[in-house]
Enzyme design. Structure first.
Site, PDB file in Angstrom:
ATOM      1  N   MET A 130       0.839  -1.195   0.000  1.00  0.00           N
ATOM      2  CA  MET A 130       0.000   0.000   0.000  1.00  0.00           C
ATOM      3  C   MET A 130       0.879   1.251   0.000  1.00  0.00           C
ATOM      4  SD  MET A 130      -3.529  -0.782   1.972  1.00  0.00           S
ATOM      5  CE  MET A 130      -2.959  -0.637   3.645  1.00  0.00           C
ATOM      6  N   GLY A 131       2.122   1.094  -0.472  1.00  0.00           N
ATOM      7  CA  GLY A 131       3.021   2.241  -0.531  1.00  0.00           C
ATOM      8  C   GLY A 131       3.569   2.594   0.837  1.00  0.00           C
ATOM      9  N   ALA A 132       4.055   3.861   0.965  1.00  0.00           N
ATOM     10  CA  ALA A 132       4.761   4.298   2.182  1.00  0.00           C
ATOM     11  C   ALA A 132       5.833   3.253   2.518  1.00  0.00           C
ATOM     12  CB  ALA A 132       3.798   4.519   3.335  1.00  0.00           C
TER      13      ALA A 132
ATOM     14  N   HIS B 239       9.508  -3.658   3.458  1.00  0.00           N
ATOM     15  CA  HIS B 239       9.041  -3.939   2.091  1.00  0.00           C
ATOM     16  C   HIS B 239      10.231  -4.315   1.188  1.00  0.00           C
ATOM     17  CE1 HIS B 239       5.735  -1.032   3.325  1.00  0.00           C
ATOM     18  NE2 HIS B 239       5.049  -2.088   2.935  1.00  0.00           N
TER      19      HIS B 239
ATOM     20  N   GLN C 210     -10.396  -2.426   2.806  1.00  0.00           N
ATOM     21  CA  GLN C 210      -9.878  -3.110   3.996  1.00  0.00           C
ATOM     22  C   GLN C 210      -9.751  -2.178   5.194  1.00  0.00           C
ATOM     23  OE1 GLN C 210      -6.171  -4.168   1.821  1.00  0.00           O
ATOM     24  NE2 GLN C 210      -5.131  -3.756   3.753  1.00  0.00           N
TER      25      GLN C 210
ATOM     26  N   GLU D 103       5.608 -11.483   7.882  1.00  0.00           N
ATOM     27  CA  GLU D 103       4.937 -12.174   8.986  1.00  0.00           C
ATOM     28  C   GLU D 103       4.432 -11.220  10.068  1.00  0.00           C
ATOM     29  OE1 GLU D 103       7.421 -15.332  10.459  1.00  0.00           O
ATOM     30  OE2 GLU D 103       6.833 -16.677   8.816  1.00  0.00           O
TER      31      GLU D 103
ATOM     32  N   SER E  95       6.757  -0.569  10.134  1.00  0.00           N
ATOM     33  CA  SER E  95       5.391  -0.363   9.660  1.00  0.00           C
ATOM     34  C   SER E  95       5.297   1.034   9.063  1.00  0.00           C
ATOM     35  CB  SER E  95       4.397  -0.498  10.818  1.00  0.00           C
ATOM     36  OG  SER E  95       3.123  -0.014  10.440  1.00  0.00           O
ATOM     37  N   SER E  96       4.452   1.172   8.040  1.00  0.00           N
ATOM     38  CA  SER E  96       4.230   2.488   7.450  1.00  0.00           C
ATOM     39  C   SER E  96       3.616   3.454   8.463  1.00  0.00           C
ATOM     40  CB  SER E  96       3.311   2.356   6.230  1.00  0.00           C
ATOM     41  OG  SER E  96       3.894   1.483   5.289  1.00  0.00           O
ATOM     42  N   ARG E  97       2.962   2.909   9.485  1.00  0.00           N
ATOM     43  CA  ARG E  97       2.338   3.757  10.507  1.00  0.00           C
ATOM     44  C   ARG E  97       3.358   4.388  11.462  1.00  0.00           C
ATOM     45  NH1 ARG E  97      -3.339   1.986  11.566  1.00  0.00           N
ATOM     46  NH2 ARG E  97      -3.866   0.546   9.894  1.00  0.00           N
TER      47      ARG E  97
END
Length: 279
Positions: A29-31, A36, A60, A148, A185-187
Site C-alpha cells: 500500500m506504498g509508504a 518492504h 480493507q 509475517e 510499519s508504514s504507521r
C-alpha cells in the site's frame, strides 16, 4: 523500471515478458520502508521478474479516517523501488480496480477471519481477500511475498489461494525490525517522539512472554502481559492472545507438536501497532 496504472497495459506487458520466466510479486500500500524492500530483495533472488503493486485499498479500512490518513509517499516509493532493481510497478486507481463498485467480496476463510484482528476490524479480511485475489488475477505471479508482521493476514491469504485453486505460491517472510526491536510499519512515521521512544516496549514484552511461555501456562502469560501494559503510561493494550499458528484459535493449554504464536495490538496515542512472536 516500468510503471503502469492501467490493468490492460500491465497485463499485456507481463504477458509479453513472462514467457518461460518466473514472476515474483510484492503487493503493497506504498509508504515503503526497509521491511518492504527485504521482501522485494527476496523476490529478486527467487524470480526472473519482480512486480510490485502500490494501492491503498479502500475496502480493507474499517475506519474512514485511517484510509484518509494513510501515508502517501509515491516519489520516495519509486526511488526506493529503483534502488532494489524492481522490474515493474503497478499503481492503479480505486476506479481502475473496482470500477464504480467499491465493495468487498464475501469470503469464507474457515474461521481464520474471526480471530484477533477480525474481532476488532469488522470486514477487514474480506477487503484484503478481495484486493489480493484481484491483483493475483492481474499479475499472474509464480510466487507472492508477505511479511509475517501481519501473520493472520498471511494465513488468510494462504487459505484463499488454496480454496480458489490459485496457481501462486505464498511466501511468508520474517518480520523486519528497527534496531530497537519495533516492527517496521508504514504507521511508525505517524508516531509522536514520545510514543516512538516507548514503542519498543511492545517487542521487549513479547520476548519476555516467549520465555515465560516455556515454563508457565498460557493463561498466566496472557495475564502477565496485560498487567505489564496496565503499568505503562503511554501504551494501551488492545489485545494479547496466544493462538495456534495453523488455526489461529486462542489457547488456554499447550499441546505437544503444536506451534503457537503470541499476537498483540497496542495503541500508541491514536496509532495502532501490531506485532507477533513465535512461541
Amino acid at each position: 523500471m516500468l510503471v503502469f496504472a492501467k490493468i490492460k497495459s500491465v497485463k499485456q506487458k507481463i504477458s509479453s515478458l513472462k514467457k518461460g520466466t518466473s514472476v515474483g510479486f510484492v503487493p503493497t500500500m506504498g509508504a515503503l520502508h526497509k521491511g518492504h524492500l527485504s521482501l522485494i530483495k527476496k523476490a529478486k533472488k527467487e524470480n526472473d521478474l519482480v512486480v510490485v503493486s502500490i494501492f491503498v485499498n479502500p475496502t480493507q479500512f474499517d475506519k474512514k479516517e485511517d484510509l484518509v490518513n494513510y501515508p502517501k509517499t509515491i516519489d520516495n516509493d519509486l526511488e526506493l523501488l529503483k534502488s532494489v532493481s524492481c522490474d515493474l510497478v503497478f499503481m492503479p486507481s480505486a476506479e481502475e480496480i473496482y470500477s464504480k463498485n467499491i465493495k468487498s467480496e464475501i469470503f469464507d476463510f474457515e474461521g481464520l477471519e474471526h480471530q484477533m484482528e477480525g474481532k476488532h476490524r469488522v470486514g477487514h479480511f474480506d477487503g484484503v481477500g478481495t484486493i489480493v485475489k484481484r491483483l493475483f488475477e492481474i499479475v499472474t505471479p509464480t510466487k507472492s511475498y508477505f511479511g509475517e508482521k501481519d501473520f493472520q493476514q498471511l494465513q488468510i491469504i494462504k487459505k484463499m489461494v488454496k480454496k480458489n485453486n490459485l496457481p501462486v505460491e505464498i511466501i511468508g517472510c520474517d518480520i523486519y525490525r528497527e534496531t530497537d526491536g519495533l516492527a517496521m510499519s508504514s504507521r511508525n512515521v505517524r508516531l509522536t517522539k514520545e510514543h516512538r521512544k516507548a514503542a519498543p516496549f511492545i517487542f521487549k514484552t513479547l520476548k519476555e512472554a516467549k520465555l515465560k511461555f516455556g515454563i508457565e501456562n498460557a493463561v498466566n502469560v496472557v495475564q502477565w502481559v496485560q498487567n505489564e501494559f496496565k503499568k505503562h503510561p503511554l501504551l494501551e493494550l488492545e489485545y494479547f492472545e496466544i493462538a495456534n499458528e495453523a488455526t489461529l484459535q486462542t489457547i488456554s493449554t499447550k499441546e505437544l507438536k503444536q506451534k503457537y504464536r503470541g499476537f498483540i495490538a497496542v495503541f500508541a496515542g491514536n496509532i495502532r501497532l501490531i506485532d507477533n512472536i513465535s512461541l
